[in-house]
Design a protein around this motif. Structure first.
Motif, mmCIF file in Angstrom:
data_model
loop_
_atom_site.group_PDB
_atom_site.id
_atom_site.type_symbol
_atom_site.label_atom_id
_atom_site.label_comp_id
_atom_site.label_asym_id
_atom_site.label_seq_id
_atom_site.Cartn_x
_atom_site.Cartn_y
_atom_site.Cartn_z
ATOM 1 N N GLU A 176 34.844 39.934 28.918
ATOM 2 C CA GLU A 176 33.544 40.095 29.564
ATOM 3 C C GLU A 176 32.850 38.745 29.671
ATOM 4 N N LEU A 177 32.159 38.545 30.790
ATOM 5 C CA LEU A 177 31.374 37.334 31.007
ATOM 6 C C LEU A 177 29.918 37.714 31.238
ATOM 7 N N LYS A 178 29.008 36.841 30.802
ATOM 8 C CA LYS A 178 27.580 37.058 31.021
ATOM 9 C C LYS A 178 27.015 35.893 31.820
ATOM 10 N N VAL A 179 26.086 36.210 32.702
ATOM 11 C CA VAL A 179 25.512 35.176 33.569
ATOM 12 C C VAL A 179 24.829 34.097 32.747
ATOM 13 N N GLU A 180 24.127 34.497 31.680
ATOM 14 C CA GLU A 180 23.355 33.531 30.902
ATOM 15 C C GLU A 180 24.223 32.550 30.122
ATOM 16 N N ASP A 181 25.527 32.854 29.983
ATOM 17 C CA ASP A 181 26.414 31.941 29.252
ATOM 18 C C ASP A 181 26.651 30.634 29.989
ATOM 19 N N PHE A 182 26.365 30.598 31.285
ATOM 20 C CA PHE A 182 26.748 29.441 32.102
ATOM 21 C C PHE A 182 25.547 28.765 32.773
ATOM 22 N N HIS A 183 24.325 29.074 32.313
ATOM 23 C CA HIS A 183 23.143 28.527 32.984
ATOM 24 C C HIS A 183 23.077 27.002 32.927
ATOM 25 N N LYS A 184 23.617 26.400 31.880
ATOM 26 C CA LYS A 184 23.496 24.945 31.708
ATOM 27 C C LYS A 184 24.595 24.168 32.426
ATOM 28 N N ASP A 192 38.243 27.519 35.395
ATOM 29 C CA ASP A 192 39.441 28.345 35.239
ATOM 30 C C ASP A 192 39.102 29.544 34.359
ATOM 31 N N LEU A 193 39.141 30.754 34.973
ATOM 32 C CA LEU A 193 38.866 32.010 34.281
ATOM 33 C C LEU A 193 40.107 32.896 34.255
ATOM 34 N N SER A 194 41.274 32.322 34.359
ATOM 35 C CA SER A 194 42.498 33.116 34.450
ATOM 36 C C SER A 194 42.891 33.662 33.079
ATOM 37 N N GLY A 195 43.523 34.843 33.096
ATOM 38 C CA GLY A 195 44.068 35.424 31.880
ATOM 39 C C GLY A 195 43.040 35.800 30.840
ATOM 40 N N LEU A 196 41.827 36.216 31.249
ATOM 41 C CA LEU A 196 40.780 36.585 30.300
ATOM 42 C C LEU A 196 40.664 38.098 30.136
ATOM 43 N N ASN A 197 41.550 38.857 30.775
ATOM 44 C CA ASN A 197 41.506 40.322 30.730
ATOM 45 C C ASN A 197 40.211 40.854 31.325
ATOM 46 N N LEU A 198 39.710 40.191 32.367
ATOM 47 C CA LEU A 198 38.465 40.606 33.017
ATOM 48 C C LEU A 198 38.731 41.765 33.975
ATOM 49 N N PRO A 221 43.015 41.974 35.189
ATOM 50 C CA PRO A 221 43.153 43.337 35.735
ATOM 51 C C PRO A 221 41.874 43.796 36.425
ATOM 52 N N PHE A 222 41.592 43.265 37.591
ATOM 53 C CA PHE A 222 40.316 43.523 38.253
ATOM 54 C C PHE A 222 40.190 44.977 38.691
ATOM 55 N N PRO A 369 48.709 42.465 33.096
ATOM 56 C CA PRO A 369 48.332 41.699 34.280
ATOM 57 C C PRO A 369 49.468 41.646 35.291
ATOM 58 N N TRP A 370 49.066 41.743 36.528
ATOM 59 C CA TRP A 370 50.057 41.721 37.595
ATOM 60 C C TRP A 370 50.744 40.373 37.656
ATOM 61 N N SER A 371 51.998 40.375 37.920
ATOM 62 C CA SER A 371 52.741 39.123 38.078
ATOM 63 C C SER A 371 53.749 39.314 39.187
ATOM 64 N N THR A 372 54.053 38.258 39.880
ATOM 65 C CA THR A 372 54.990 38.345 40.980
ATOM 66 C C THR A 372 56.408 38.466 40.469
ATOM 67 N N ASP A 373 57.209 39.227 41.203
ATOM 68 C CA ASP A 373 58.620 39.325 40.855
ATOM 69 C C ASP A 373 59.324 38.004 41.138
ATOM 70 N N MET A 374 58.922 37.386 42.206
ATOM 71 C CA MET A 374 59.502 36.103 42.577
ATOM 72 C C MET A 374 58.462 35.011 42.364
ATOM 73 N N PRO A 375 58.557 34.218 41.317
ATOM 74 C CA PRO A 375 57.565 33.171 41.085
ATOM 75 C C PRO A 375 57.514 32.195 42.250
ATOM 76 N N VAL A 376 56.294 31.778 42.573
ATOM 77 C CA VAL A 376 56.114 30.825 43.656
ATOM 78 C C VAL A 376 56.471 29.436 43.153
ATOM 79 N N VAL A 377 57.382 28.783 43.822
ATOM 80 C CA VAL A 377 57.838 27.462 43.402
ATOM 81 C C VAL A 377 57.161 26.407 44.272
ATOM 82 N N VAL A 378 56.311 25.606 43.665
ATOM 83 C CA VAL A 378 55.658 24.520 44.393
ATOM 84 C C VAL A 378 56.592 23.324 44.420
ATOM 85 N N PRO A 379 56.883 22.775 45.579
ATOM 86 C CA PRO A 379 57.849 21.674 45.637
ATOM 87 C C PRO A 379 57.331 20.419 44.947
ATOM 88 N N ILE A 380 58.259 19.702 44.350
ATOM 89 C CA ILE A 380 57.926 18.396 43.801
ATOM 90 C C ILE A 380 57.953 17.387 44.951
#
Length: 584
Positions: A176-184, A192-198, A221-222, A369-380
């Protein structure tokens, strides 16, 4: 620069680097060092960057870094540290302690007044000391990901963080996130808010960040119902980059499960009223605009709201009736729930055991959490290529694979007869890596694949690969190297050119013989003729320079007993190196 990374060093002898008083960069990463003594870095008074990550360091003696008063970067991630000595650095700008086991950090541990980047990912932190953060008034980048934080730390509500630009909260069990946590944090540009079970993001939270450019909300899991509808509209209105959109998906309700959040329209969230959505620069407004004409109802027609569509309208949903089938709720019940009508005539969902929520949309055991069956490969890619080196950009490759333990680099020369691959293992903390010792004017194929606990595969025949090709530059000839040109038409016989070339080669051989004889005479003490038009040999030049010490502008000879090299970089990476004080 001295690079001794990726070897099998188990210790650093006391005073090993004591004579290297001009050294600026020392890389000892990816070895097997287990202990840092107080004299390990004695004499490195000019050192600016010290990389010790990827070792097995268990303890660091007090005073081990005492002489490093000019240090700008210290990387200690991926070791076995359970505690730290007091780290006192008057000029340090970057400190990385990630992937150790240090469950608490306080202001007494870090006396670093000018620190700009602090990375404390995966330390086991359950809280963040407010006094520590208050002491870091110049902090721009804070990474507290992959810890055990169950709520947003109150330390983030301090005025000292108004200059924070990057914040990484990923992988904490916040829920859970609260608006007042980020006022400053009005200066944030990357979040980055990934993987927080939001399951949702509170409306108005992202309005705290008017300068936000990069947002990551993947692997959550939105619950894509009406309370989250504002987020879809906000994403379309704001000019920002939603990172990893293919991993930012809905889990509930079933009609939206698996859909990318960035591709949903407002109407897809099942809001109960026809709504005109207007997004301003700082707030999200939702209002209902009704037609001024009266609404007529009878027994056969259902009342409805007529919505005007001004030019500022972003989107609207279909009309909603106020009188509906008594056996059907306004929004279908999920997870096996049934619609029921109470004594007051109000409809609600009766949820089966193990589910909850207005529409039974929440399970007590949340879906993974949802994950892709085929991971996206970013080229080097290659960023900087010289005649003997290729600088590889691995940023994207690492970011798209959160569980990567390392990178297997495989490269081969496609221009020569030997196509055998050379394989290197690079830590995942290397966003850039330079291949060195290559041949000029050759095409190299370079492939990267992950080193992980469970190797992901794209198909049955090979690992997940990302490849690129780069051609090294041609090496420029030495200044004294002769160049031969044979004038003449392109068509016709080549015999005259070959004959001329043979004559020139003969003259060059004769000149070399003369120079060799004169060199030997010089060593025997004979004088060179000052009026000679031929260039003296290197040995003769050195002897001549040492013989003319009385002249103030003469070249000083280099003594064989004090032959200090002027080379500025030494690379001993990926070799079986053993350090002794006398060697360095």
């Amino acid at each position: 620069m001295l690079d001794i990374s990726q070897n099998q060093l188990t210790k650093i002898p006391d005073g090993a680097f004591e004579m290297l008083q001009q050294l600026k960069n020392l890389d000892l990463s990816s070895n097997q060092i287990s202990h840092i003594s107080k004299d390990s870095f004695l004499g490195l008074v000019q050192l600016e960057r010290l990389y010790l990550y990827g070792n097995q360091i268990q303890n660091i003696q007090t005073g081990a870094f005492e002489s490093l008063q000019n240090l700008l970067e210290l990387k200690l991630q991926e070791n076995l540290l359970i505690s730290l000595p007091v780290l006192s650095f008057p000029r340090l700008l970057l400190l990385d302690l990630s992937y150790n086991n240090i469950p608490a950090l306080g202001p007494a541990d870090l006396e670093i007044p000018h620190l700009e980047a602090l990375k404390v990912s995966s330390l086991g932190l359950t809280s963040l000391d407010a006094n520590l953060i208050a002491s870091l008034v110049n902090l721009h980048y804070l990474d507290i990901s992959m810890n055990q934080l169950v709520e947003v730390p109150s330390a983030l509500r301090q005025d000292s963080l108004k200059g924070l630009i990057r914040l990484n909260l990923a992988g904490n069990p916040l829920r859970e996130l609260k608006v007042e946590d980020f006022h400053k944090l009005s200066g944030l540009q990357e979040l980055d808010l990934s993987g927080l079970n939001l399951q949702s993001i509170p409306q108005g939270l992202l309005d705290n960040f008017p300068r936000l450019v990069h947002l990551t909300a993947a692997e959550n899991p939105f619950n894509c119902l009406c309370p989250l509808a504002w987020f879809s509209v906000w994403l379309r209105e704001k000019a920002l980059n939603l990172e990893r959109p293919e991993e930012t998906r809905c889990h509930f309700p079933l009609v939206n499960a698996g859909k990318m959040l960035s591709e949903l329209e407002y109407k897809d969230f099942g809001c109960l009223h026809t709504t005109t959505v207007r997004v301003s620069q700082s707030t999200f407004e939702s209002d209902v605009a009704t037609d001024p004409s009266p609404i007529h109802t009878n027994s056969t027609s259902r009342p409805f709201l007529q919505v005007s569509e001004p030019s500022s309208m972003v989107s609207s949903v279909s009309t909603q009736t106020t009188d509906s089938d008594p056996h059907q709720c306004a929004v279908p019940c999920h997870n096996g729930g049934r619609c029921q009508v109470d004594q007051l005539g109000q409809r609600s969902c009766q949820c089966p055991v193990g589910t909850a929520g207005v529409y039974c949309e929440t399970r007590e055991d949340p879906l993974k959490p949802w994950s892709t069956d085929m991971p996206v490969v970013v080229p080097i890619s290659s960023r900087h290529v010289t005649a003997t080196s290729i600088l590889l950009d691995l940023h994207g490759f690492i970011q798209t694979q959160p569980h990567i333990r390392g990178i297997r680099l495989t490269y081969r020369n496609l221009s020569g007869p030997d196509h055998r691959p050379i394989i290197l293992r690079v830590p995942a903390s290397y966003p850039e890596y330079t291949l060195r010792g290559l041949r000029p004017n050759c095409t190299y194929s370079v492939c990267a694949s992950p080193l992980m606990e469970k190797v992901l595969r794209l198909n049955s025949s090979g690992e997940m690969l990302s490849c690129t090709e780069a051609r090294t530059a041609s090496s420029s000839p030495a200044p004294q190297e002769p160049r031969f040109t044979t004038p003449g038409p392109q068509s016709g016989s080549g015999k005259p050119a070959l004959a001329a070339l043979a004559v020139l080669l003969g003259l060059a051989l004769l000149a070399g013989t003369v120079l060799c004889v004169r060199s030997k005479r010089t060593k025997a003490g004979l004088e060179l003729e000052t009026g000679s038009s031929e260039a003296p040999s290197p040995a003769a030049s050195e002897h001549s320079a040492s013989a003319s010490q009385q002249q103030p502008d003469s070249v000083t000879a280099v003594s064989s007993q004090h032959n200090h090299s002027s080379v500025g970089e030494l690379y001993l990476s990926n070799n079986n190196v053993r350090l002794k004080p006398a060697h360095v």
